[in-house]
Design a protein around this motif. Structure first.
Motif, PDB file in Angstrom:
ATOM      1  N   LYS A  50      19.901  53.800 -31.934  1.00 45.26           N
ATOM      2  CA  LYS A  50      19.667  55.476 -31.896  1.00 45.26           C
ATOM      3  C   LYS A  50      19.411  55.867 -33.560  1.00 45.26           C
ATOM      4  N   ARG A  51      20.082  55.260 -34.394  1.00 48.03           N
ATOM      5  CA  ARG A  51      19.889  55.554 -35.795  1.00 48.03           C
ATOM      6  C   ARG A  51      18.147  55.280 -36.223  1.00 48.03           C
ATOM      7  N   LEU A  52      17.830  54.313 -35.467  1.00 47.94           N
ATOM      8  CA  LEU A  52      16.361  53.803 -35.763  1.00 47.94           C
ATOM      9  C   LEU A  52      15.404  54.754 -35.287  1.00 47.94           C
ATOM     10  N   GLU A  53      15.820  55.443 -34.084  1.00 50.29           N
ATOM     11  CA  GLU A  53      15.002  56.499 -33.574  1.00 50.29           C
ATOM     12  C   GLU A  53      15.103  57.625 -33.943  1.00 50.29           C
ATOM     13  N   GLU A  54      16.309  57.984 -34.354  1.00 49.32           N
ATOM     14  CA  GLU A  54      16.673  59.404 -35.024  1.00 49.32           C
ATOM     15  C   GLU A  54      15.783  59.466 -36.628  1.00 49.32           C
ATOM     16  N   THR A  55      15.715  58.463 -37.103  1.00 44.82           N
ATOM     17  CA  THR A  55      15.185  58.430 -38.397  1.00 44.82           C
ATOM     18  C   THR A  55      13.720  58.194 -38.155  1.00 44.82           C
ATOM     19  N   GLY A  56      13.174  58.037 -37.280  1.00 51.55           N
ATOM     20  CA  GLY A  56      11.902  57.911 -36.816  1.00 51.55           C
ATOM     21  C   GLY A  56      11.100  56.308 -37.132  1.00 51.55           C
ATOM     22  N   VAL A  57      11.864  55.383 -37.361  1.00 46.08           N
ATOM     23  CA  VAL A  57      11.686  54.069 -37.578  1.00 46.08           C
ATOM     24  C   VAL A  57      11.184  53.677 -36.150  1.00 46.08           C
ATOM     25  N   ILE A  58      11.855  53.921 -35.219  1.00 45.09           N
ATOM     26  CA  ILE A  58      11.184  53.624 -34.041  1.00 45.09           C
ATOM     27  C   ILE A  58      10.719  55.078 -33.431  1.00 45.09           C
ATOM     28  N   GLU A  59       9.192  55.208 -33.277  1.00 44.18           N
ATOM     29  CA  GLU A  59       8.542  56.218 -32.973  1.00 44.18           C
ATOM     30  C   GLU A  59       8.605  56.663 -31.459  1.00 44.18           C
ATOM     31  N   ALA A  60       8.351  55.577 -30.567  1.00 46.11           N
ATOM     32  CA  ALA A  60       8.378  55.723 -29.063  1.00 46.11           C
ATOM     33  C   ALA A  60       8.672  54.321 -28.470  1.00 46.11           C
TER      34      ALA A  60
END
Length: 161
Positions: A50-60
């Motif tokens: 969730k943190r990786l998604e929220e910080t944009g590391v995981i874009e999609a």
């Protein structure tokens, strides 16, 4: 985040990197399986993802398709050289390239070309129509050069972390 500004670099520890290696291979890997592989609890893995998604590391989270299986059997690499360096004309070209469904990827680059496009189409006639729309009808396109892929050796979206 404004794409033209310098991106914020996110600090990743070895567990984040291990999680990213797993989800880049298969983002449908169950979190309990990821947890086993990285020696964490499933809720801890869920929080990290969730943190990786929220910080944009995981874009999609996307499905990577085989173009041939859906009739898009021709892959082309197109170098595009622009006439003018006016910002408004470049921004217009970026929007046009980004909105064309045939353009799978678009990069603004340094060197002789200004843009590199990766395009998939069903037929060369379809590509010809695309060139008219994207290049010939754009007075700011000075020149474009097309390379046709003969075989796909490697494709993927994984980044070594």
């Amino acid at each position: 985040m404004n794409k033209s500004s310098a991106p914020e670099v996110v600090t990743l520890d070895k567990i984040d990197k291990a999680i990213l290696e797993i989800v880049q291979r298969d983002n449908k890997t169950p979190q309990r399986k990821i947890a086993e592989l990285v020696n964490l609890s499933a809720p801890a893995v869920q929080r990290r993802i969730k943190r990786l998604e929220e910080t944009g590391v995981i874009e999609a989270n996307v499905a990577v398709l085989d173009p041939k299986k859906i009739g898009q059997s021709i892959t082309l690499f197109v170098e595009v050289e622009m006439e003018s360096e006016r910002t408004d004309l470049y921004e217009s070209a970026k929007r046009t390239f980004a909105s064309a469904p045939e353009v799978q990827q678009c990069y603004y680059v340094t060197g002789e070309a200004d843009f590199i496009l990766i395009v998939t189409v069903k037929t060369m006639s379809e590509y010809e129509a695309l060139t008219r729309r994207l290049f010939f009808e754009n007075n700011n396109v000075k020149h474009f050069n097309t390379f046709v892929a003969m075989d796909r050796i490697k494709s993927g979206l994984s980044i070594s972390v």
